[in-house]
Write a protein that holds these residues in place. Sequence first.
Motif, mmCIF file in Angstrom:
data_model
loop_
_atom_site.group_PDB
_atom_site.id
_atom_site.type_symbol
_atom_site.label_atom_id
_atom_site.label_comp_id
_atom_site.label_asym_id
_atom_site.label_seq_id
_atom_site.Cartn_x
_atom_site.Cartn_y
_atom_site.Cartn_z
ATOM 1 N N VAL A 26 0.844 -1.188 0.000
ATOM 2 C CA VAL A 26 0.000 0.000 0.000
ATOM 3 C C VAL A 26 0.880 1.238 0.000
ATOM 4 C CG1 VAL A 26 -1.565 1.378 1.424
ATOM 5 C CG2 VAL A 26 -2.040 -1.030 1.047
ATOM 6 N N GLN A 60 -4.130 -2.807 -4.819
ATOM 7 C CA GLN A 60 -4.180 -4.203 -4.404
ATOM 8 C C GLN A 60 -5.200 -4.975 -5.251
ATOM 9 O OE1 GLN A 60 -2.991 -5.168 -0.090
ATOM 10 N NE2 GLN A 60 -4.796 -3.858 0.103
ATOM 11 N N GLN A 62 -8.027 -7.817 -5.688
ATOM 12 C CA GLN A 62 -9.001 -8.389 -4.768
ATOM 13 C C GLN A 62 -8.750 -9.884 -4.642
ATOM 14 O OE1 GLN A 62 -13.060 -7.165 -4.745
ATOM 15 N NE2 GLN A 62 -12.677 -5.405 -6.066
ATOM 16 N N HIS A 77 -9.072 -3.715 -6.394
ATOM 17 C CA HIS A 77 -9.805 -2.925 -5.425
ATOM 18 C C HIS A 77 -10.116 -1.559 -6.031
ATOM 19 C CE1 HIS A 77 -10.155 -5.250 -1.748
ATOM 20 N NE2 HIS A 77 -8.946 -5.733 -1.952
ATOM 21 N N GLU A 188 -6.416 -6.694 3.844
ATOM 22 C CA GLU A 188 -7.778 -6.176 3.987
ATOM 23 C C GLU A 188 -7.797 -4.938 4.878
ATOM 24 O OE1 GLU A 188 -7.673 -10.253 2.703
ATOM 25 O OE2 GLU A 188 -6.879 -9.353 4.544
ATOM 26 N N GLN A 191 -6.351 -2.023 3.016
ATOM 27 C CA GLN A 191 -7.285 -1.490 2.028
ATOM 28 C C GLN A 191 -8.346 -0.621 2.683
ATOM 29 O OE1 GLN A 191 -6.732 -1.808 -1.218
ATOM 30 N NE2 GLN A 191 -8.436 -0.412 -1.630
ATOM 31 N N GLU A 195 -8.846 3.478 1.848
ATOM 32 C CA GLU A 195 -10.126 3.940 1.328
ATOM 33 C C GLU A 195 -10.786 4.971 2.230
ATOM 34 O OE1 GLU A 195 -12.763 0.805 0.137
ATOM 35 O OE2 GLU A 195 -11.221 -0.218 -1.045
#
Length: 225
Positions: A26, A60, A62, A77, A188, A191, A195
């Motif tokens: 990330v 990333q 999914q 994503h 996860e 992410q 977001e």
Amino acid sequence: MTRTPFFPKFADLPTELAVFPLPGAVLMPGVQLPLNIFEPRYLRMVNDVLAADHLLGMIQPQDVHDTEEPAETPSLHPVGCAGRITSYSETSDGRIVLVLTGVCRFRITQELAGQGGYRRVAPAWRDFAADLEQPAATARIAARRDFILALERYCQVRGVEVPWNDLEGMVDTDLVNLLCAHLPLSPEDKQALIETPETPERAVLMRGLLEMATVADLDVDDQRH
């Protein structure tokens, strides 16, 4: 972290963006991410990016377990972060070693036709326009002390080393962004953090994730004993 004069202005952000799908990796605004590029398609991607605006999107893939989609083209994503290649070198064995510095997050509006074997998207930047603003030196997230205590407990339980003296002097946006990118959180969790547009909400979410991970690890240790 300082926004360099080489960063594009918001109005100059591109309408098309090459992306590098990589689980667990990330990028956040102002944070540096080292990459080791060796696949031919991604070597082509880097060369094309360097010939253009030096901007590359990290995103990333999914989870595609239990699907029939080919592994080489997983769904992406919806949110990633564009970075500028700020350091670049070629190795004698045909690799490219580079550093991406995060510029601005984006939301995918559509995936475009691939080029040279790598993937491209049409990014929407509006939700994350604040990423290009210089973080205020006086900004403080609510309950920063409690946030740091949660981080300390997490690092102690997980055996994670962080430069505490450096963190102490960082403004909140840079602190949270750096931890989003570099703490060993699950893909996860990372992410969910990327977001979350605003720093205060991202800090609250991160503190909750750190506390849950700490409790889970302590419970496992208790069961072993």
